[in-house]
Every structure is written in C-alpha cells, then in structure tokens.
Design a protein around this motif. Structure first.
Motif, PDB file in Angstrom:
ATOM      1  N   LEU A  23      32.722  46.392  37.021  1.00 17.00           N
ATOM      2  CA  LEU A  23      31.529  45.683  37.254  1.00 17.00           C
ATOM      3  C   LEU A  23      30.414  46.281  38.221  1.00 17.00           C
ATOM      4  O   LEU A  23      28.919  45.572  38.184  1.00 17.00           O
ATOM      5  CB  LEU A  23      31.933  44.641  38.600  1.00 17.00           C
ATOM      6  N   GLY A  24      30.752  47.275  38.233  1.00 22.80           N
ATOM      7  CA  GLY A  24      29.612  48.319  39.393  1.00 22.80           C
ATOM      8  C   GLY A  24      29.073  48.473  40.752  1.00 22.80           C
ATOM      9  O   GLY A  24      28.882  48.176  41.254  1.00 22.80           O
ATOM     10  N   LEU A  25      30.604  47.730  41.365  1.00 21.32           N
ATOM     11  CA  LEU A  25      30.138  46.916  42.597  1.00 21.32           C
ATOM     12  C   LEU A  25      30.023  48.317  44.000  1.00 21.32           C
ATOM     13  O   LEU A  25      30.871  49.515  43.787  1.00 21.32           O
ATOM     14  CB  LEU A  25      32.059  45.955  42.735  1.00 21.32           C
ATOM     15  N   SER A  26      29.860  47.996  44.466  1.00 23.84           N
ATOM     16  CA  SER A  26      29.540  48.330  46.093  1.00 23.84           C
ATOM     17  C   SER A  26      30.733  49.083  46.765  1.00 23.84           C
ATOM     18  O   SER A  26      32.021  47.866  46.530  1.00 23.84           O
ATOM     19  CB  SER A  26      28.761  48.299  46.876  1.00 23.84           C
ATOM     20  N   PHE A  27      31.209  49.825  47.377  1.00 21.28           N
ATOM     21  CA  PHE A  27      32.133  49.465  48.782  1.00 21.28           C
ATOM     22  C   PHE A  27      32.672  47.936  48.931  1.00 21.28           C
ATOM     23  O   PHE A  27      33.810  47.889  48.785  1.00 21.28           O
ATOM     24  CB  PHE A  27      32.907  50.535  49.163  1.00 21.28           C
ATOM     25  N   ALA A  28      31.031  48.230  50.283  1.00 14.01           N
ATOM     26  CA  ALA A  28      31.205  46.771  50.939  1.00 14.01           C
ATOM     27  C   ALA A  28      31.714  45.248  50.451  1.00 14.01           C
ATOM     28  O   ALA A  28      33.398  44.487  50.194  1.00 14.01           O
ATOM     29  CB  ALA A  28      30.047  46.028  51.038  1.00 14.01           C
ATOM     30  N   ALA A  29      31.733  45.646  48.625  1.00 12.77           N
ATOM     31  CA  ALA A  29      32.238  44.418  47.743  1.00 12.77           C
ATOM     32  C   ALA A  29      33.030  44.613  47.280  1.00 12.77           C
ATOM     33  O   ALA A  29      33.870  43.204  46.790  1.00 12.77           O
ATOM     34  CB  ALA A  29      30.944  44.195  46.396  1.00 12.77           C
ATOM     35  N   GLN A  30      33.674  45.573  47.231  1.00  9.61           N
ATOM     36  CA  GLN A  30      34.967  45.562  46.604  1.00  9.61           C
ATOM     37  C   GLN A  30      35.764  45.421  48.081  1.00  9.61           C
ATOM     38  O   GLN A  30      36.735  44.848  47.625  1.00  9.61           O
ATOM     39  CB  GLN A  30      35.204  47.603  46.389  1.00  9.61           C
ATOM     40  N   SER A  31      35.342  45.741  49.201  1.00  6.53           N
ATOM     41  CA  SER A  31      36.322  45.469  50.166  1.00  6.53           C
ATOM     42  C   SER A  31      36.578  44.113  50.445  1.00  6.53           C
ATOM     43  O   SER A  31      37.469  43.317  51.079  1.00  6.53           O
ATOM     44  CB  SER A  31      35.495  45.916  51.634  1.00  6.53           C
ATOM     45  N   LEU A  32      35.205  43.007  49.990  1.00 10.11           N
ATOM     46  CA  LEU A  32      35.490  41.939  50.061  1.00 10.11           C
ATOM     47  C   LEU A  32      35.837  41.196  49.256  1.00 10.11           C
ATOM     48  O   LEU A  32      37.081  40.233  49.290  1.00 10.11           O
ATOM     49  CB  LEU A  32      33.627  41.313  50.019  1.00 10.11           C
ATOM     50  N   LEU A  33      35.952  41.492  48.176  1.00 12.58           N
ATOM     51  CA  LEU A  33      37.107  41.005  47.262  1.00 12.58           C
ATOM     52  C   LEU A  33      38.523  41.104  47.331  1.00 12.58           C
ATOM     53  O   LEU A  33      38.564  39.853  47.075  1.00 12.58           O
ATOM     54  CB  LEU A  33      36.807  41.424  45.426  1.00 12.58           C
ATOM     55  N   VAL A  34      38.714  42.099  48.182  1.00  9.98           N
ATOM     56  CA  VAL A  34      39.926  42.049  48.409  1.00  9.98           C
ATOM     57  C   VAL A  34      40.638  41.937  49.358  1.00  9.98           C
ATOM     58  O   VAL A  34      42.119  41.252  50.052  1.00  9.98           O
ATOM     59  CB  VAL A  34      41.052  43.753  48.693  1.00  9.98           C
ATOM     60  N   ALA A  35      39.391  41.370  50.416  1.00  6.80           N
ATOM     61  CA  ALA A  35      39.975  40.553  51.350  1.00  6.80           C
ATOM     62  C   ALA A  35      39.845  39.323  52.197  1.00  6.80           C
ATOM     63  O   ALA A  35      41.273  38.607  52.743  1.00  6.80           O
ATOM     64  CB  ALA A  35      38.833  41.726  52.328  1.00  6.80           C
ATOM     65  N   VAL A  36      39.397  38.743  50.527  1.00 10.46           N
ATOM     66  CA  VAL A  36      39.181  37.502  50.258  1.00 10.46           C
ATOM     67  C   VAL A  36      40.128  36.828  50.711  1.00 10.46           C
ATOM     68  O   VAL A  36      40.716  35.789  51.533  1.00 10.46           O
ATOM     69  CB  VAL A  36      38.490  36.591  50.002  1.00 10.46           C
ATOM     70  N   PRO A  37      41.444  36.715  49.617  1.00  7.12           N
ATOM     71  CA  PRO A  37      43.041  36.097  50.091  1.00  7.12           C
ATOM     72  C   PRO A  37      43.866  36.569  51.448  1.00  7.12           C
ATOM     73  O   PRO A  37      44.365  35.856  51.528  1.00  7.12           O
ATOM     74  CB  PRO A  37      43.394  37.467  48.826  1.00  7.12           C
ATOM     75  N   VAL A  38      42.941  37.714  51.642  1.00  6.01           N
ATOM     76  CA  VAL A  38      43.696  38.567  53.452  1.00  6.01           C
ATOM     77  C   VAL A  38      43.651  36.904  54.350  1.00  6.01           C
ATOM     78  O   VAL A  38      44.246  36.440  54.951  1.00  6.01           O
ATOM     79  CB  VAL A  38      43.579  39.302  53.537  1.00  6.01           C
ATOM     80  N   VAL A  39      42.192  36.827  54.776  1.00  7.69           N
ATOM     81  CA  VAL A  39      41.570  35.808  55.614  1.00  7.69           C
ATOM     82  C   VAL A  39      41.761  34.066  55.567  1.00  7.69           C
ATOM     83  O   VAL A  39      42.518  33.671  55.785  1.00  7.69           O
ATOM     84  CB  VAL A  39      39.886  35.679  55.711  1.00  7.69           C
ATOM     85  N   VAL A  40      42.242  34.188  53.954  1.00  3.32           N
ATOM     86  CA  VAL A  40      42.518  32.617  53.699  1.00  3.32           C
ATOM     87  C   VAL A  40      43.512  32.687  53.905  1.00  3.32           C
ATOM     88  O   VAL A  40      44.134  31.727  54.324  1.00  3.32           O
ATOM     89  CB  VAL A  40      42.132  32.296  52.272  1.00  3.32           C
ATOM     90  N   GLY A  41      44.688  33.520  53.544  1.00  2.17           N
ATOM     91  CA  GLY A  41      45.906  33.509  53.670  1.00  2.17           C
ATOM     92  C   GLY A  41      46.453  33.878  55.055  1.00  2.17           C
ATOM     93  O   GLY A  41      47.573  33.465  55.478  1.00  2.17           O
ATOM     94  N   VAL A  70      36.660  33.838  44.076  1.00  2.00           N
ATOM     95  CA  VAL A  70      36.756  32.103  44.725  1.00  2.00           C
ATOM     96  C   VAL A  70      38.008  32.174  44.275  1.00  2.00           C
ATOM     97  O   VAL A  70      39.227  31.251  45.502  1.00  2.00           O
ATOM     98  CB  VAL A  70      35.684  30.560  43.564  1.00  2.00           C
ATOM     99  N   THR A  71      39.358  32.541  42.786  1.00  2.00           N
ATOM    100  CA  THR A  71      40.274  32.676  42.645  1.00  2.00           C
ATOM    101  C   THR A  71      40.984  32.913  43.403  1.00  2.00           C
ATOM    102  O   THR A  71      41.493  32.892  43.999  1.00  2.00           O
ATOM    103  CB  THR A  71      40.216  33.550  41.171  1.00  2.00           C
ATOM    104  N   GLY A  72      40.701  34.421  44.300  1.00  2.00           N
ATOM    105  CA  GLY A  72      40.669  35.271  45.570  1.00  2.00           C
ATOM    106  C   GLY A  72      41.083  34.628  46.506  1.00  2.00           C
ATOM    107  O   GLY A  72      41.922  34.149  47.677  1.00  2.00           O
ATOM    108  N   PHE A  73      39.598  33.409  46.633  1.00  2.00           N
ATOM    109  CA  PHE A  73      39.627  32.430  47.892  1.00  2.00           C
ATOM    110  C   PHE A  73      41.231  31.629  47.715  1.00  2.00           C
ATOM    111  O   PHE A  73      42.258  31.808  48.749  1.00  2.00           O
ATOM    112  CB  PHE A  73      38.824  31.809  47.553  1.00  2.00           C
ATOM    113  N   PHE A  74      41.854  31.363  46.754  1.00  2.00           N
ATOM    114  CA  PHE A  74      42.540  30.290  46.797  1.00  2.00           C
ATOM    115  C   PHE A  74      44.328  31.268  46.426  1.00  2.00           C
ATOM    116  O   PHE A  74      45.324  30.418  46.978  1.00  2.00           O
ATOM    117  CB  PHE A  74      42.647  29.516  45.528  1.00  2.00           C
ATOM    118  N   LEU A  75      43.935  32.113  46.113  1.00  3.55           N
ATOM    119  CA  LEU A  75      45.025  32.876  46.236  1.00  3.55           C
ATOM    120  C   LEU A  75      45.810  33.437  47.488  1.00  3.55           C
ATOM    121  O   LEU A  75      47.108  33.786  47.617  1.00  3.55           O
ATOM    122  CB  LEU A  75      44.478  34.568  45.494  1.00  3.55           C
TER     123      LEU A  75
END
Length: 407
Positions: A55-73, A118-123
């Motif tokens: 998807l051509g993401l930045s490092f910050a965007a990648q970090s947010l993607l993997v961190a969202v399930p962590v904070v919700v969980g 969004v899906t990572g949020f519910f994950l």
C-alpha cells in the motif's frame, strides 16, 4: 501498603484428587483459549511489512496498523474483567472467542488501509481473553501455587509466536485468506469446547454492586496503579517487541519477511517459557525481588541494542535476554496480583492491570516508527525503554519492598 489477599476465602484444596483434576483441566482450557485468541490478536503483526510495501505506507502508518488491535484489546480488558467477575469464565470464554471470529474472517476479504484499521479495531477483542483466564485460574489454585499456575496460563501469549511462525508461510503457500480462515475455525472450535468443559471454581465469590462501582473500588486501591505501571513495562515491552520486531529486523538488518517473522517467533517463545518461571520464582522468593532483577536486566540489554550491534551474536543475545526478562517480569506481576487482589475483584483488577500492560505495548511501536521517520535510527526508542525499565526497577525496590514482608 497492606495486603488484602489474606482476607480472601480459601479455594478448594488442590490435594483432593477430583479438585486437582478439575483445576488442571481448567488451567489447560484457559491456556488454550488465551493462546487461540492471542493468535488471532497478533495476525496483523507479521503481515505489517508486506502491507506497508503493497500500500506504500509510511513507517508511522504501518505502526498504527499493528498497534490498533493492541490498544483495543488492552482497554477492552477492563469491561471484560468486570463481566468475568459477574458471569464467570464459562460464559465469557466462548463469548470472546466467537466475537473475535467476525474481524478475523473480515480480514480475509478487505485490503484497503481504512478497512484494515477498522477491522483491526475489532480484532482487538481477541486480546481481552487474558482478563477471562486469570480469574478462572486464580479461583482454582491456592495462594501458594497461584503464581506458577497463572504463569502457566501466561504461556498462552505464545499465540503471538504461532502467528509469527505461520501467518506469512500460510499466506505464501496456500493463499492470502488461509491464515484467517484457519484461525476463525479454531476460534469456533474452542468456543464449543469451552462452553462444554470450562467450569468456574465452586466457591467463586459473587461480586455485589454495579460494574462501575467495582471499577471505582479497584481504582481506589493504591496497589492497582502500582501493578499497572509494572505490567505496562513488563508485558507492554513484550507486546511492543512482538508486534514491531518484524519491521525492526527488516529495516535494520535487511532480513526477509519470513526470516524476520521466525526470529520474532523465537523471541516470543522464550518470553512464553520465561513467564511461568517468573511465577515460580515469585512463589519461591516473592515477586518483588524477581521484578527488580528483571527490570534491571531489561535496562542493560536495551542499552546494548540501542547501538545496533551485529545481529550475530550481540544483537541476538540482547533480544533473547530481553525476551526472557520481560516474560519473567510479566509472570511476577500477576503472581503479585494473585497475592494482593481481593477475591471478588480479581477479574476487575486483572482487567485494569491487563489494560495497562497492553497500552504499554501500544505506545512503543508508534514512538519507534515516529523516531525512525525523523532520525532514521531506533537508538532513541531503545534508550527510552532502558530509562523506563530502570525507573521500574528503582520504583519496585523503593516503594514496594514492604510487600515482600507483608504478603
């Protein structure tokens, strides 16, 4: 600070054969449920580097993607812990597992960054299983064995290792949807088994008052916030490495996605093995000195890795040392929970402390990605870890030393 653990009613004697068998069965079931749900919770971590490139993401965007399930969980452990105190693990383990099926299956069919967020949020629901298992295990085991038993339950965090070992390989060899379909099937299977076999301890205290009142009561206990800080450093450090290490290894050492995932899985496995050892040492010597040693060692290894030493052998030794110490510290913190938490609030305390641990794992990946984007170096992030770990060691030695004499 005085301990409240002495006032809790004694659980069934583990010397009675029938009770011992029931305790062992429920420990095995709780560990399996924790492992399967954590496997689901960690699915995005090993896929993060590939998604970033696609998807051509930045490092910050990648970090947010993997961190969202962590904070919700993490935050979700608070209400799940309260519900477990109210309804018991027999209901909550199947409920959490089935709820996690939905985002896992959704991940098999979405590809855009907003949809993944969004899906990572519910994950993140999968990460709340921790707050179900600790009260279940704590109710079945007496205080003298509770630290080790909760440590064994903590082996379930090895689900993140399974995710790192299998996700990329399954996607490459059998299709991109395969990891998600497999994990969804396992969650459904576990929910059925848990509904049939999980049993709460016969003398499980029934909480009184509203959920908000119980959370407020727990919030007024000084020990709750002390435990939150220690678990945020110990388990938070483990979570941060387990979700961000694949990206770190690829960026710093140029490893392939599969090799980075396998090395991360090795990190997780060692931390998993160390967790019951931390619980056993806590039963034998008390959690306070165990925590002082673990946090002090973490500070030393983080400083070593801040200089980005050669992968073999210095960096490998540093990461393995961090894995062992962070895993043992996680086991020691919940051995302390087992000693001082009121019996009718174990789930609530577990939820609050577990939330702090997960949140402790949410911030570091974001900080590491942000710092690397600015400085093209991870050294500052690792030095911050060293500073926080050293602060935790000093705090434990100065402010919590009295617990070793009173609990």
């Amino acid at each position: 600070m005085t301990t409240t653990g002495a006032s809790r009613p004694a659980p069934p004697s583990a010397t009675e054969p029938a009770v011992a068998r029931a305790a062992t069965l429920n420990l095995v079931l709780a560990t399996a449920g924790f492992m399967v749900n954590f496997w689901a919770w960690a699915l995005l971590g090993p896929l993060g580097p590939g998604i970033k490139e696609r998807l051509g993401l930045s490092f910050a965007a990648q970090s947010l993607l993997v961190a969202v399930p962590v904070v919700v969980g993490s935050l979700g452990r608070i209400p799940i812990g309260v519900l477990t105190d109210r309804f018991g693990a027999r209901i909550m383990f199947p409920a959490v597992s089935l709820a996690t099926v939905v985002p896992v299956l959704t991940l098999a069919f979405v590809s855009s960054y907003p949809a993944l967020i969004v899906t990572g949020f519910f994950l993140g629901i999968g990460g709340t299983a921790f707050a179900v298992g600790v009260p279940l295990v704590s109710g079945w085991y007496p205080p003298a064995r509770r630290g080790f038993a909760i440590g064994v339950f903590g082996v379930g965090m090895g689900g993140t290792a399974i995710a790192n070992f299998t996700t990329v390989k399954l996607a490459d060899n059998f299709g991109a949807k395969t990891p998600f379909l497999l994990v969804a099937a396992m969650l459904i299977g576990y929910a059925v088994v848990a509904a049939l076999l999980v049993r709460d301890a016969p003398d499980r205290p029934r909480p009184t008052g509203s959920a908000w009142a119980r959370i407020a009561d727990v919030g007024r206990l000084p020990a709750t916030w002390q435990l939150c800080f220690l678990y945020a450093v110990g388990f938070g450090g483990f979570v941060a490495f387990s979700v961000y290490l694949p990206a770190y290894l690829r960026t710093v050492y140029g490893l392939t996605p599969n090799d980075a995932a396998l090395r991360t899985a090795g990190f997780v496995i060692l931390a998993v093995i160390a967790r019951p050892i931390g619980g056993w040492l806590s039963d034998r010597f008390h959690p306070v000195p165990v925590l002082i040693c673990c946090f002090s060692g973490t500070a030393v290894f983080a400083i070593i890795q801040a200089f980005q030493a050669a992968l073999v052998p210095v960096a490998t030794i540093a990461f393995l040392g961090l894995a062992a110490l962070l895993g043992a510290a996680s086991g020691a913190v919940f051995a302390l929970v087992g000693k001082i938490a009121p019996a009718d609030k174990v789930g609530t305390v577990t939820g609050v402390v577990g939330a702090a641990g997960g949140l402790g794992g949410f911030a570091p990946p974001l900080i590491m990605g942000w710092v690397y984007g600015l400085e093209q170096s991870y050294a500052i992030g690792l030095m911050l870890l060293s500073d926080v770990a050293l602060a935790a060691a000093v705090y434990t030695a100065v402010r919590m030393r009295g617990l070793a004499r009173t609990s």
